[in-house]
Write an enzyme that holds these catalytic residues in place. Structure first.
Site, PDB file in Angstrom:
ATOM      1  N   CYS A 102       0.845  -1.065   0.259  1.00 29.20           N
ATOM      2  CA  CYS A 102      -0.112  -0.158   0.063  1.00 29.20           C
ATOM      3  C   CYS A 102       0.848   1.181   0.042  1.00 29.20           C
ATOM      4  CB  CYS A 102      -0.907  -0.080   1.305  1.00 29.20           C
ATOM      5  SG  CYS A 102      -1.995   1.333   1.484  1.00 29.20           S
ATOM      6  N   GLU A 145      -8.753  -0.573  -2.479  1.00 33.52           N
ATOM      7  CA  GLU A 145      -8.960   1.027  -2.421  1.00 33.52           C
ATOM      8  C   GLU A 145     -10.490   1.206  -1.688  1.00 33.52           C
ATOM      9  OE1 GLU A 145      -6.680   3.013  -3.056  1.00 33.52           O
ATOM     10  OE2 GLU A 145      -5.498   1.417  -4.034  1.00 33.52           O
TER      11      GLU A 145
END
Length: 187
Positions: A102, A145
């Protein structure tokens, strides 16, 4: 286009830890964007600059319920998708275990279990409502997301022990990267 270069905000910032309100077009002007397309372009530009395959607006401090994903030739033939007000309608019972990273957590990689497939709905950069089934990497990226939009991070799925190990390894990898940069810059 907004001339500002956006930076990733730290993982402790409340903007990345909080759910994002639904997006409306009248929110754009306040942050210097003329339309959805311009915001989408800026999100992709920022995502590519940091080497990602997905980026939600709140990861760079923008209060918009939107994320972008794709744009890499190895993923779904390079297709780029912008998702305003995304929703996961349904997820498969079949799961896949995969290592994830991430942009909010540089050099941190965790083994995460997620549903293999999902049925999703979102508005694109033109304001058109889209609905479809995702499988494979796009399913995983969408779920990752979407978690950001809900104020969740992939670290929420790992045990404290696994997280501590991942942070230690990330620190070592960052130190190696800094040493390499210092070595190549001094030549």
């Amino acid at each position: 286009m907004s001339k500002k270069d956006y930076k990733l905000i730290p993982p402790t910032d409340p903007r990345v830890l909080s759910a994002v309100a639904p997006f409306t077009d009248d929110m754009l002007k306040e942050h210097g964007f003329k339309d959805r397309k311009e915001l989408s372009d800026k999100l992709f530009e920022t995502m590519f600059r940091f080497g990602g395959i997905g980026l939600s607006a709140n990861q760079i401090g923008l209060p918009f319920n939107v994320f972008v994903m794709g744009g890499h030739p190895e993923l779904e033939k390079g297709i780029k998708i912008t998702c305003f007000n995304p929703v996961i309608i349904q997820s498969s019972e079949e799961t896949v275990v995969m290592k994830e990273g991430c942009l909010t957590f540089p050099f941190v990689f965790l083994t995460i279990t997620r549903p293999r497939k999902c049925v999703v709905k979102y508005e694109d950069e033109n304001g058109d409502l889209k609905e479809g089934s995702l499988d494979g990497m796009f399913s995983r990226i969408f779920q990752h997301e979407y978690d950001h939009i809900l104020g969740k991070n992939f670290t929420d799925y790992a045990s404290k022990l696994k997280l501590d190990r991942a942070y230690k390894k990330a620190e070592k990898d960052m130190d190696k990267a800094r040493e390499l940069r210092a070595t190549t810059q001094s030549k």
